[in-house]
Structures are given as structure tokens and as C-alpha cells.
Design a protein around this motif. Structure first.
Motif: not given
Length: 210
Positions: A57, A91, A96, A102
Motif C-alpha cells: 500500500k 481510490l 491515486l 491502487n
């Protein structure tokens, strides 16, 4: 990593501390049935699993998606086998832009590649920028994502009448996937199931669910 195995709630996938029998559902689901049919997750969100999720992430480790997707396929075979199309939790374009990709879409794309199920990129859109859910309570999380998702008009024919598998990286209270599932159902999806890499467990050992 702590992999999630039965016994768990047949609907939410929330683990039970002892076996209550086949097909049992949690009191939370009975009191507040979710809009999705079933939710499954591969691991608990702690230890090495948390590091993997954070790497994907926040640290540009898109290469982790294929490995994580393999575990998700193992955990979610029952929902995968009964789904027609895969959609990821999106997102907002501003987030983004800052993250460059994403993480949920990377997981969904890897699952599609490994299983042959079609991935409908852009099948769901985040139409309203939201605060990060981290640190918010249940009610605040629900308010934060209410009305935040929609299926674009040009994608509706690819969602309507189909069984959708909604993919996200981590399930905390369930507020985000519930809001996203409602948007898919409003667009005519026959039903929605949820598959995440991890789900959060409370310090007391009970899985958080909303």
C-alpha cells in the motif's frame, strides 16, 4: 502469519473461538445483515501480514500482489467459484495520483490472472474524496464512505445481472466494502461477495465487524 481457518461466520467470515456447527452466523450479522452475500479473508492483519499489506500500500511494492493473491485465492475459493466478474475497491483520483497505483486493484488484477476470472477495471468509482479510515470509529467510518462509490454509466452493462467479487486489501469494520457493495447492487449486480487479503482482529481476539 496467522491464516484464517474455520470455524468462522458463514456470512462475514469473522472467526469463532469455538465450533458452533456448520452454517452458523455471528450475532452481528443476525442483528445487522450486510449487503454482501459472503466475505472471506486470508489472514489476520498483524505481524508479517501487516508488513506485507503496508509494503503493497505505501512502499511501492506492487510485486507483492501476486503472492498475496495466491493466499486470497486459497481462502476465497468458494466465493471465487461463484462469481462472474472481479471488481476492486477504488481510490479517489487525488489519492491515486499520490500513491501512483491502487493496491486493491493490483490484488484484483493478480487474482484475475491466476484464476481466469475477468477483472472489470473501473467497474466501480470513488465519486467523493473521503478521509482516511485509520483512527475513525465505526459510526465515523460509516459516515465517511456513505455515498462515496458509484458504478459509471458506461460500466453498468458489465455489472448488471452479474455475480460480483469485490476485492480489497484489509477489512477493518467492513464499512468500506459495505458501501461499495451497495453501489454495485444499485447498479443491478445480482449479488456481491467480498475477498480481502487480511482482516483486523481486536486485542481480545474477537474479529471486528460492522
Amino acid at each position: 502469519m496467522r491464516f484464517i481457518e474455520r470455524p468462522f461466520c458463514e456470512v462475514s467470515g469473522a472467526p469463532f473461538d469455538h465450533d458452533l456447527g456448520v452454517g452458523m452466523v455471528s450475532p452481528e450479522v443476525i442483528a445487522n445483515p450486510p449487503p454482501y452475500e459472503k466475505a472471506r479473508a486470508a489472514v489476520f492483519y498483524d505481524g508479517a501480514a501487516r508488513k506485507l499489506a503496508h509494503g503493497l500500500k505505501y512502499s511501492d511494492r506492487a510485486d507483492l500482489a501476486a503472492m498475496m493473491a495466491g493466499w486470497m485465492i486459497r481462502a476465497g475459493r468458494e466465493v471465487l467459484d461463484t462469481s462472474d466478474v472481479i471488481v476492486s475497491v477504488p481510490l479517489h483520483r487525488s489519492r491515486l495520483f499520490s500513491r501512483r497505483y491502487n493496491q486493491s486493484a493490483e490484488l484484483a488484477r493478480a487474482i484475475a490472472r491466476l484464476t481466469g476470472r475477468p477483472f472489470e477495471a473501473g467497474g466501480l468509482r470513488r465519486v467523493r474524496a473521503t478521509r482516511q479510515q485509520v483512527g475513525l470509529g465505526l459510526r465515523a467510518r460509516q459516515d465517511n464512505v456513505r455515498g462515496a462509490f458509484a458504478v459509471p454509466a458506461d460500466r453498468t452493462p458489465r455489472i448488471a445481472g452479474r455475480r460480483v467479487l469485490l476485492v480489497d486489501d484489509v477489512l477493518t469494520t467492513g464499512s468500506t466494502v459495505e458501501a461499495a457493495a451497495r453501489a454495485l447492487l444499485r447498479a443491478g449486480a445480482e449479488r456481491v461477495s467480498v475477498l480481502t487479503f487480511a482482516r483486523v482482529a481486536s486485542p481480545g481476539g474477537e474479529t471486528l465487524y460492522a
